[in-house]
Motif scaffolding. Structure first.
Motif, short mmCIF file in Angstrom:
data_model
loop_
_atom_site.label_atom_id
_atom_site.label_comp_id
_atom_site.label_asym_id
_atom_site.label_seq_id
_atom_site.Cartn_x
_atom_site.Cartn_y
_atom_site.Cartn_z
N SER A 12 1.05 -1.27 -0.05
CA SER A 12 -0.06 0.15 -0.19
C SER A 12 0.87 1.22 -0.08
O SER A 12 0.52 2.27 -0.10
N LEU A 13 2.20 1.21 0.83
CA LEU A 13 2.92 2.73 0.89
C LEU A 13 4.02 2.14 0.28
O LEU A 13 5.07 3.06 0.38
N GLY A 14 4.41 0.65 -0.86
CA GLY A 14 5.21 1.12 -1.30
C GLY A 14 5.61 2.24 -2.08
O GLY A 14 6.99 2.23 -2.88
N LYS A 15 5.07 2.45 -3.16
CA LYS A 15 5.16 3.74 -3.94
C LYS A 15 5.02 5.07 -3.59
O LYS A 15 6.66 5.77 -3.67
N ILE A 16 5.35 5.40 -1.86
CA ILE A 16 5.76 6.44 -0.93
C ILE A 16 7.06 6.12 -0.36
O ILE A 16 7.43 7.02 -0.38
N ALA A 44 -2.96 -6.85 5.12
CA ALA A 44 -3.71 -6.47 6.78
C ALA A 44 -4.03 -4.54 6.65
O ALA A 44 -5.39 -4.54 6.75
N LEU A 45 -3.32 -4.25 6.06
CA LEU A 45 -3.65 -3.16 5.67
C LEU A 45 -4.95 -2.86 5.44
O LEU A 45 -5.18 -0.81 5.67
N ASP A 46 -4.99 -2.91 3.99
CA ASP A 46 -5.99 -3.07 3.19
C ASP A 46 -7.29 -2.99 3.92
O ASP A 46 -8.18 -2.37 3.62
N LEU A 47 -8.12 -4.56 5.09
CA LEU A 47 -8.15 -4.71 5.64
C LEU A 47 -8.85 -3.57 6.33
O LEU A 47 -9.44 -3.53 6.99
N ALA A 48 -8.23 -2.56 7.32
CA ALA A 48 -8.04 -2.60 8.06
C ALA A 48 -8.66 -0.63 7.52
O ALA A 48 -9.78 -0.02 8.25
N TRP A 49 -7.97 -0.39 6.49
CA TRP A 49 -8.74 0.67 5.79
C TRP A 49 -10.37 0.57 5.53
O TRP A 49 -10.76 1.47 5.48
N GLN A 50 -10.43 -0.54 5.62
CA GLN A 50 -11.90 -0.96 4.85
C GLN A 50 -12.63 -0.63 6.27
O GLN A 50 -13.91 -0.24 5.65
N ILE A 52 -12.34 1.16 8.46
CA ILE A 52 -12.57 2.47 8.86
C ILE A 52 -13.19 3.38 8.06
O ILE A 52 -13.63 3.86 8.36
N ASP A 53 -13.03 3.28 6.25
CA ASP A 53 -14.18 3.83 5.72
C ASP A 53 -15.91 3.07 6.07
O ASP A 53 -16.52 3.66 6.02
N GLN A 54 -16.11 2.01 6.52
CA GLN A 54 -17.37 1.66 7.06
C GLN A 54 -17.71 2.58 8.55
O GLN A 54 -18.96 2.96 8.38
N ARG A 55 -16.43 2.65 9.10
CA ARG A 55 -16.73 3.57 10.31
C ARG A 55 -17.14 4.45 10.14
O ARG A 55 -18.45 5.50 10.39
N VAL A 56 -16.42 5.48 9.02
CA VAL A 56 -17.05 6.71 8.32
C VAL A 56 -18.54 6.76 8.00
O VAL A 56 -19.16 7.74 8.03
N ALA A 57 -18.56 5.77 6.80
CA ALA A 57 -20.23 5.58 6.26
C ALA A 57 -21.12 5.80 7.35
O ALA A 57 -22.16 6.21 7.32
N THR A 58 -21.09 4.82 8.49
CA THR A 58 -21.99 4.29 9.01
C THR A 58 -22.38 5.57 10.05
O THR A 58 -23.00 6.35 10.29
#
Length: 135
Positions: A12-16, A44-50, A52-58
């Motif tokens: 996820s952060l490999g380009k940065i 694992a990071l992608d799952l964590a961000w998903q 977080i995105d769900q919590r923001v939407a809720t």
């Protein structure tokens, strides 16, 4: 892990950025090696961000349903809890929890709203309307 076995999967952060890992060299001594990522860690990071995105939407839906104030949305969006927000604003945690109620939030003074807006790095109008302007 041997130096040549350090994962180089594009994460996820490999380009940065790259991560420093410890590995053994050909002499068996520990040394540092840069890694551009590891597939398992990226998943694992992608799952964590998903999550977080769900919590923001809720949180956004709760605000739209008048179950919470826009503070909840921005707290989730900025990954803050009442303790962190209290540190940024100077409000007590119990005050922030009270301000999470829509009817209380609607009666807040411009000065208090400005403190929240500064903590979230937004304008007061954006705080009230849940507008996010990322650059």
């Amino acid at each position: 892990m041997k130096k040549e076995d350090v994962p180089q999967d594009l994460g996820s952060l490999g380009k940065i950025t790259r991560e420093v890992c410890y590995a053994t060299d050909s002499d068996g001594k520990y040394t540092t090696q840069l890694s551009s990522g590891w597939e398992v860690k990226a998943q694992a990071l992608d799952l964590a961000w998903q999550d977080i995105d769900q919590r923001v939407a809720t949180a956004k839906q709760k605000v739209l349903n008048k179950e919470a104030s826009p503070l909840l949305f921005f707290m989730e969006y900025r990954l803050m809890d009442a303790s962190i927000l209290a540190d940024y604003t100077g409000f007590w945690q119990w005050q922030i929890k009270r301000h999470l109620k829509p009817e209380v939030f609607d009666s807040l003074s411009d000065k208090k709203l400005q403190k929240y807006a500064e903590a979230f790095n937004i304008k007061v109008a954006d705080l009230k309307s849940m507008n996010v302007h990322e650059s």
